[in-house]
Write a protein that holds these residues in place. Structure first.
Motif, PDB file in Angstrom:
ATOM      1  N   ASP A   1       0.662  -0.735   0.564  1.00 50.48           N
ATOM      2  CA  ASP A   1       0.089   0.148  -0.063  1.00 50.48           C
ATOM      3  C   ASP A   1       0.946   1.518   0.252  1.00 50.48           C
ATOM      4  O   ASP A   1       0.671   2.421  -0.844  1.00 50.48           O
ATOM      5  CB  ASP A   1      -1.204  -0.055   1.168  1.00 50.48           C
ATOM      6  N   VAL A   2       1.839   1.089   0.545  1.00 51.94           N
ATOM      7  CA  VAL A   2       2.829   2.084   0.468  1.00 51.94           C
ATOM      8  C   VAL A   2       3.552   2.271  -0.754  1.00 51.94           C
ATOM      9  O   VAL A   2       3.791   3.444  -0.639  1.00 51.94           O
ATOM     10  CB  VAL A   2       4.013   1.943   1.728  1.00 51.94           C
ATOM     11  N   CYS A   3       3.223   1.078  -1.223  1.00 52.78           N
ATOM     12  CA  CYS A   3       4.242   1.427  -2.851  1.00 52.78           C
ATOM     13  C   CYS A   3       3.345   2.402  -3.397  1.00 52.78           C
ATOM     14  O   CYS A   3       3.853   3.459  -4.523  1.00 52.78           O
ATOM     15  CB  CYS A   3       4.749   0.254  -3.192  1.00 52.78           C
ATOM     16  N   THR A   4       1.937   1.775  -3.282  1.00 50.44           N
ATOM     17  CA  THR A   4       0.652   2.399  -4.443  1.00 50.44           C
ATOM     18  C   THR A   4       0.904   3.979  -3.897  1.00 50.44           C
ATOM     19  O   THR A   4       0.594   4.455  -5.137  1.00 50.44           O
ATOM     20  CB  THR A   4      -0.641   2.122  -4.182  1.00 50.44           C
ATOM     21  N   ARG A   5       0.342   3.786  -2.763  1.00 47.81           N
ATOM     22  CA  ARG A   5       0.789   5.649  -2.487  1.00 47.81           C
ATOM     23  C   ARG A   5       1.893   6.562  -3.299  1.00 47.81           C
ATOM     24  O   ARG A   5       1.631   7.909  -3.528  1.00 47.81           O
ATOM     25  CB  ARG A   5       0.413   5.867  -1.274  1.00 47.81           C
ATOM     26  N   ALA A   6       3.070   5.475  -2.876  1.00 48.67           N
ATOM     27  CA  ALA A   6       4.294   6.578  -3.848  1.00 48.67           C
ATOM     28  C   ALA A   6       4.096   6.526  -4.969  1.00 48.67           C
ATOM     29  O   ALA A   6       4.648   7.726  -5.897  1.00 48.67           O
ATOM     30  CB  ALA A   6       5.777   5.488  -2.888  1.00 48.67           C
ATOM     31  N   LYS A   7       4.090   5.899  -5.997  1.00 52.06           N
ATOM     32  CA  LYS A   7       3.471   5.863  -7.338  1.00 52.06           C
ATOM     33  C   LYS A   7       2.635   6.517  -7.628  1.00 52.06           C
ATOM     34  O   LYS A   7       2.968   7.397  -8.634  1.00 52.06           O
ATOM     35  CB  LYS A   7       3.529   4.426  -7.265  1.00 52.06           C
ATOM     36  N   GLU A   8       2.110   7.075  -6.980  1.00 52.10           N
ATOM     37  CA  GLU A   8       0.583   7.790  -7.440  1.00 52.10           C
ATOM     38  C   GLU A   8       1.174   9.535  -6.663  1.00 52.10           C
ATOM     39  O   GLU A   8       0.991  10.504  -7.875  1.00 52.10           O
ATOM     40  CB  GLU A   8      -0.569   8.050  -6.378  1.00 52.10           C
ATOM     41  N   ARG A   9       2.113   9.542  -5.771  1.00 49.69           N
ATOM     42  CA  ARG A   9       2.860  10.842  -6.090  1.00 49.69           C
ATOM     43  C   ARG A   9       3.081  11.130  -7.393  1.00 49.69           C
ATOM     44  O   ARG A   9       4.198  12.039  -7.736  1.00 49.69           O
ATOM     45  CB  ARG A   9       3.683  11.210  -4.728  1.00 49.69           C
ATOM     46  N   SER A  10       4.442   9.979  -7.545  1.00 43.45           N
ATOM     47  CA  SER A  10       5.583  10.257  -9.006  1.00 43.45           C
ATOM     48  C   SER A  10       5.455   9.274  -9.766  1.00 43.45           C
ATOM     49  O   SER A  10       6.003   8.119  -9.615  1.00 43.45           O
ATOM     50  CB  SER A  10       6.392   9.965  -8.362  1.00 43.45           C
ATOM     51  N   PRO A  11       3.789   9.657 -10.569  1.00 44.14           N
ATOM     52  CA  PRO A  11       3.967   8.481 -11.788  1.00 44.14           C
ATOM     53  C   PRO A  11       4.944   8.278 -12.784  1.00 44.14           C
ATOM     54  O   PRO A  11       5.099   6.635 -12.910  1.00 44.14           O
ATOM     55  CB  PRO A  11       2.693   9.272 -12.231  1.00 44.14           C
ATOM     56  N   GLU A  12       6.089   8.704 -12.796  1.00 46.57           N
ATOM     57  CA  GLU A  12       7.303   8.786 -14.002  1.00 46.57           C
ATOM     58  C   GLU A  12       8.222   7.700 -12.875  1.00 46.57           C
ATOM     59  O   GLU A  12       8.782   7.315 -13.875  1.00 46.57           O
ATOM     60  CB  GLU A  12       8.279   9.461 -14.091  1.00 46.57           C
ATOM     61  N   ARG A  13       8.106   7.672 -11.624  1.00 46.18           N
ATOM     62  CA  ARG A  13       9.239   6.354 -10.960  1.00 46.18           C
ATOM     63  C   ARG A  13       8.998   5.323 -11.796  1.00 46.18           C
ATOM     64  O   ARG A  13       7.848   5.208 -11.769  1.00 46.18           O
ATOM     65  CB  ARG A  13       8.788   6.976  -9.088  1.00 46.18           C
ATOM     66  N   LYS A  14      10.165   4.642 -11.743  1.00 40.89           N
ATOM     67  CA  LYS A  14      10.532   3.255 -11.622  1.00 40.89           C
ATOM     68  C   LYS A  14      10.929   2.525 -10.542  1.00 40.89           C
ATOM     69  O   LYS A  14      11.604   2.205  -9.974  1.00 40.89           O
ATOM     70  CB  LYS A  14      11.973   3.570 -12.763  1.00 40.89           C
ATOM     71  N   LEU A  15       9.745   1.744 -10.065  1.00 39.82           N
ATOM     72  CA  LEU A  15       9.821   1.443  -8.329  1.00 39.82           C
ATOM     73  C   LEU A  15       8.356   0.391  -8.949  1.00 39.82           C
ATOM     74  O   LEU A  15       7.148   0.636  -8.907  1.00 39.82           O
ATOM     75  CB  LEU A  15       9.095   2.412  -8.163  1.00 39.82           C
ATOM     76  N   GLU A  16       8.361  -0.627  -9.248  1.00 38.62           N
ATOM     77  CA  GLU A  16       7.854  -1.652  -8.684  1.00 38.62           C
ATOM     78  C   GLU A  16       7.933  -2.561  -7.381  1.00 38.62           C
ATOM     79  O   GLU A  16       8.832  -3.368  -8.076  1.00 38.62           O
ATOM     80  CB  GLU A  16       7.709  -2.976  -9.712  1.00 38.62           C
TER      81      GLU A  16
ATOM     82  N   LEU B   1      12.935   3.372   1.567  1.00 37.55           N
ATOM     83  CA  LEU B   1      13.327   3.206   0.048  1.00 37.55           C
ATOM     84  C   LEU B   1      12.821   3.345  -1.082  1.00 37.55           C
ATOM     85  O   LEU B   1      12.461   4.031  -1.815  1.00 37.55           O
ATOM     86  CB  LEU B   1      13.939   1.940  -0.251  1.00 37.55           C
ATOM     87  N   ILE B   2      10.627   2.973  -0.685  1.00 38.69           N
ATOM     88  CA  ILE B   2       9.839   3.258  -1.192  1.00 38.69           C
ATOM     89  C   ILE B   2       9.481   4.469  -0.911  1.00 38.69           C
ATOM     90  O   ILE B   2       8.871   5.632  -1.729  1.00 38.69           O
ATOM     91  CB  ILE B   2       8.989   2.297  -0.679  1.00 38.69           C
TER      92      ILE B   2
ATOM     93  N   ARG C   1       9.324  -7.686  -3.606  1.00 37.34           N
ATOM     94  CA  ARG C   1      10.809  -7.628  -4.567  1.00 37.34           C
ATOM     95  C   ARG C   1      10.903  -6.015  -4.422  1.00 37.34           C
ATOM     96  O   ARG C   1       9.397  -5.558  -4.744  1.00 37.34           O
ATOM     97  CB  ARG C   1      10.688  -8.258  -5.204  1.00 37.34           C
ATOM     98  N   LEU C   2      11.720  -4.943  -4.725  1.00 35.49           N
ATOM     99  CA  LEU C   2      11.882  -4.203  -5.391  1.00 35.49           C
ATOM    100  C   LEU C   2      13.029  -3.977  -6.179  1.00 35.49           C
ATOM    101  O   LEU C   2      13.856  -3.770  -6.576  1.00 35.49           O
ATOM    102  CB  LEU C   2      12.393  -3.133  -3.730  1.00 35.49           C
ATOM    103  N   SER C   3      12.060  -3.341  -7.398  1.00 36.12           N
ATOM    104  CA  SER C   3      12.609  -3.521  -8.872  1.00 36.12           C
ATOM    105  C   SER C   3      12.206  -2.330  -9.643  1.00 36.12           C
ATOM    106  O   SER C   3      11.342  -1.229  -8.642  1.00 36.12           O
ATOM    107  CB  SER C   3      12.859  -4.484  -9.583  1.00 36.12           C
ATOM    108  N   ASP C   4      12.578  -2.088 -10.701  1.00 39.24           N
ATOM    109  CA  ASP C   4      12.795  -0.612 -11.607  1.00 39.24           C
ATOM    110  C   ASP C   4      11.061  -1.673 -12.385  1.00 39.24           C
ATOM    111  O   ASP C   4      10.698  -1.061 -12.967  1.00 39.24           O
ATOM    112  CB  ASP C   4      13.722  -0.601 -12.588  1.00 39.24           C
ATOM    113  N   GLY C   5      10.957  -2.512 -12.508  1.00 39.08           N
ATOM    114  CA  GLY C   5       9.072  -3.332 -13.328  1.00 39.08           C
ATOM    115  C   GLY C   5       9.940  -3.364 -14.490  1.00 39.08           C
ATOM    116  O   GLY C   5       8.894  -4.276 -15.287  1.00 39.08           O
TER     117      GLY C   5
END
Length: 860
Positions: free
Chosen positions: A94-109, A188-189, A143-147
């Motif tokens: 869930d933290v990851c989902t919110r982080a992606k919403e803040r920075s949609p261009e960020r390479k994070l999965e 990190l997330i 797992r954390l990766s750039d997707g």
């Protein structure tokens, strides 16, 4: 008259050197034990950026160890720990989902898995062959990766285990590292400008204490295991001090460790652990064996008195410990996931370490073996040339030989002096381990004895000029550094660190830069002694932190007293090498007086330590107690053992027998072998134990409860049982049904030709041990076997195989199941009374592992 100033006497000389002799160790200890300031806020109040919070880490550890409790594999609490771990993975997602919403261009999965599986593996330990099997054990993987597929191809694995062991809630071991990993993942997330070039896999494995089943499950069965290129394993054997890097298996990962903010580790610790001297192991073994990867093994080791004890609680974890481990782990993960990471190169194999590395006063040094050989050879050659020049070439060989004899004799004398006192304390006075409750205490007992032995040895050599002793010491140390390094042992650096400053000091003394009178200047002593004091103090602190508490769990037959005496003598000789030439400086008359004074101090020290008790409430004696219900005989016994050589255990057990034995008889002493199955739930650690047995009465409620003696717990049977008379073999499936019983173990004698445990059973008639650990509620396991019979088979029904079996009643572990004691039967009623009796009799100085077991014999 020479006009030279008079030489100071011994007292004035020591006073002149006292700022160094006192200040250097204090400074080294301060640097050695300094921890970072613990942070409480999740976000930096100034920058608003996420930060590692020790308070958050410890809250995770507290929930696991105290709110859930004893998470022993197979128990309900173990299942609750698994549920909690799944919830943490969901929250990170869930933290990851919110982080992606803040920075949609960020390479994070972010991805996570709940893994469940069954398996088996061979686990050799303490020169014993053992097989493990498990059913439906679990892991949580995040797992954390750039997707991208490329970003997921190479990963670093960071691992900690969620479970705890039989007598411990496991706050430090290993809930603390679990909290560290969760906090690193969160930071990190939430760091918006962080993107991983290489993936990070967080493995929260659920079965390390049952002999590394969770890490075996991941390594052999998880879909992403083949992407792992390196491992960071986080452990804890203590609750205080910085976490120690004690195993590093590649040059690439040693270089990666150089990026941590607070390095704490040396090649010496790496060599000691790799040698097998410490009978300890971690999940790292499974990753090496089944993934063929390199990595780093790091653990908190200070105050390991609480290792696998009831008091392994968050309240006993020193402030700053979690922060230290988290900051070092975070630095490693950031580096290994960055473009500068060596992970991609590790995909094609790694270079086994030929690197010297050590942290010194907070600075990390590393260089190659090739560089070390050049450096150490240079110091040795320079030392040899200096010695020959000072002593007049070939004419100086004989004095140097006497000097070398003096130095070697001093070292051997120190060993003898300390060990003589050890023998007297242990065998004559019966006061062994009196130093146990405080790691540095043994210095007070064995330090004066070692120095006395070193000085007494000099009478066999006779007087040798102090300069000759110093020069001979330089030759020995520089030669040891070069010779040990040529053998490929990186710990040779310890001798380089003492010989190099001694060479410099003697060169300056020869050039009369530091000399103000006849003989060797006190400045020469100061320069030569500074580095050994700083380095040796750190070594002494680390070695004693590990080995003193270790003597409480290495077995009663181990020479613990002599181990500690030898450590004190050897590390003391390393730390204050200038003591020997200093005594030769003043001649035999002064040395004789010093020997008398030291002998008196040694005697007084022995008298004081003879009055000390080895244990107290925070440094307890380990006691192991099994309440055994025998299915075959319907008897009940208490099996009691200790794992140390401290005096008083026999007396305590005899008092226990007077209180609890069914007939008031003395306890029966036992000598365990591989054919004694009562302790097989702890096999092969049980080899350390020399236990007693007490007959237990069958209490009034026993007949009415679902007891093992009623045959309701363990059933051993076979299926698919086929005898081939021509081949002289029997094929069958061994089935163990164990409702309500965990950690079952079976042992039998047979010539096994084939089985489903591995592809390489011993090609002989032998004793076999199989231990099981499964997820809560799983009550059946099996193994297929083909065994050989003598040929020809002489009867229609071949000889039966005798199976010794034993297991732990899931609801009969004290204090882990104290809240549900009414369900634990006669074992828990006994444990409640016994625990209270022990606390009263020993004033809280004993920590007893109390487990209820069932066992017996089956003929198949």
């Amino acid at each position: 008259m020479s006009g030279q100033p008079p030489r100071w006497g011994p007292i004035r000389s020591i006073l002149a050197l006292s700022p160094l002799l006192i200040g250097a160790p204090l400074f080294a200890l301060r640097q050695h034990y300094t921890l970072p300031e613990p942070l409480t806020a999740l976000y930096n109040p100034t920058t608003k950026q996420p930060q590692l919070s020790e308070a958050r880490i410890l809250s995770h550890a507290k929930y696991l160890s105290e709110d859930i409790g004893y998470r022993i594999v197979g128990t309900k609490e173990h299942a609750l720990g698994d549920e909690w771990m799944i919830q943490q993975a969901k929250e990170l997602d869930d933290v990851c989902t919110r982080a992606k919403e803040r920075s949609p261009e960020r390479k994070l999965e972010c991805e996570w898995w709940w893994q469940q599986g069954s398996g088996s593996h061979r686990f050799d330990m303490m020169n014993k062959r053992l097989y493990k099997t498990y059913v439906n054990l679990t892991n949580v993987v995040f797992r954390l990766s750039d997707g991208t597929p490329e970003g997921k191809q190479d990963a670093v694995l960071v691992n900690a285990h969620v479970d705890s062991t039989l007598p411990s809630p496991g706050a430090a071991d290993d809930a603390l590292p679990v909290g560290v990993m969760l906090e690193c993942a969160r930071v990190l997330i939430e760091t918006d400008d962080w993107e991983p070039t290489y993936a990070i896999v967080f493995l929260f494995n659920n079965a390390e204490e049952s002999l590394q089943d969770g890490s075996h499950l991941f390594s052999t069965q998880h879909a992403i295991a083949n992407t792992v290129r390196a491992v960071i394993n986080l452990e804890a054997a203590g609750t205080k001090g910085p976490e120690l890097l004690f195993q590093a298996t590649s040059e690439q990962m040693i270089e990666a460790y150089s990026h941590v903010p607070r390095p704490f580790g040396t090649v010496l610790a790496n060599d000691i652990f790799s040698s097998g001297i410490l009978l300890s192991d971690t999940d790292f073994r499974q990753f090496e064996q089944y993934l063929n990867v390199t990595g780093l093994d790091m653990a908190v080791v200070g105050n390991s008195y609480l290792y696998h004890m009831r008091k392994d609680l968050v309240e006993n974890i020193e402030p700053g410990v979690a922060q230290h481990m988290a900051e070092n782990t975070m630095a490693l993960l950031q580096h290994l996931s960055s473009p500068a990471s060596p992970l991609h190169s590790l995909a094609s194999g790694y270079v086994k370490p030929r690197t010297v590395f050590f942290s010194h006063l907070g600075t990390f040094f590393l260089y190659s073996y090739a560089t070390a050989r050049v450096m150490y050879a240079g110091v040795f050659v320079a030392s040899l040339l200096l010695a020959l020049r000072i002593k007049g070439g070939a004419r100086g060989v004989r004095p140097l030989a006497r000097g070398i004899g003096a130095v070697a004799g001093g070292f051997l004398g120190a060993l003898v002096g300390a060990n003589v006192v050890a023998a007297v304390m242990q065998r004559v006075l019966g006061k062994g381990m009196s130093w146990f409750s405080w790691e540095p205490a043994c210095l007070g007992l064995y330090g004066p004895a070692a120095l006395t032995g070193a000085l007494v040895s000099q009478y066999l050599i006779g007087h040798v000029p102090e300069h000759t002793v110093m020069t001979s010491m330089l030759l020995l140390q520089s030669f040891a550094a070069l010779a040990i390094q040529l053998l490929g042992i990186g710990s040779a650096v310890m001798f380089f660190l003492t010989s190099a400053p001694l060479l410099l000091a003697l060169v300056l003394d020869t050039l009369k830069i530091t000399r103000t009178g006849d003989g060797v200047s006190l400045w020469t002593y100061a320069l030569a002694q500074l580095t050994p004091l700083l380095t040796g103090t750190q070594i002494v602190a680390t070695v004693l932190d590990v080995f003193v508490p270790l003597t409480g769990r290495i077995g009663g037959d181990a020479p613990g007293e002599h181990i500690i005496a030898t450590i004190v003598a050897a590390t003391g000789a390393y730390t204050i090498p200038m003591a020997l030439p200093f005594m030769h400086r003043f001649g035999t008359r002064v040395s004789s007086r010093v020997v008398v004074i030291l002998s008196v101090i040694t005697a007084l020290s022995m008298a004081l330590f003879a009055m000390r008790a080895p244990f107290d409430r925070l440094h307890q004696k380990r006691m192991f107690v099994i309440h055994m219900e025998n299915v075959t005989s319907a008897e009940q016994h208490l099996h009691i053992a200790a794992a140390d050589a401290a005096p008083g255990f026999d007396t305590l057990v005899h008092s226990m027998a007077e209180q609890f034995d069914a007939h008031g008889k003395p306890p029966t002493s036992r000598q365990l072998s591989d054919w004694d199955s009562e302790w097989d739930v702890l096999y092969p650690f049980s080899a350390f134990l020399s236990p007693y047995m007490i007959d237990m009465p069958v209490d009034e409620q026993y007949d009415g409860e679902p007891s093992a003696a009623a045959g309701k717990f363990v059933a051993i049977s076979t299926t698919n049982d086929v005898v081939d008379k021509e081949k002289g073999t029997r094929s069958f499936t061994l089935v163990v049904h164990h409702p309500g019983i965990i950690w079952t173990a079976v042992a039998f004698d047979a010539h096994v030709l084939k089985w489903t445990l591995d592809d390489n059973p011993p090609d002989e008639y032998a004793r076999h041990h199989i231990k099981e650990a499964s997820f809560y509620g799983n009550d059946r396991w099996s193994v297929d076997l083909v065994v050989k019979y003598p040929s020809p088979i002489s009867s229609e029904i071949p000889e039966n195989i005798k199976i010794d079996f034993v297991g732990i009643k899931e609801q009969s572990m004290w204090p882990g199941k104290k809240a549900e004691k009414q369900f634990g039967g006669s074992a828990m009623r006994t444990f409640e009374a016994l625990d209270a009796w022990l606390d009263e009799q020993t004033v809280g100085t004993v920590d007893a592992m109390l487990i209820g077991c069932v066992g017996g014999i089956a003929l198949l």
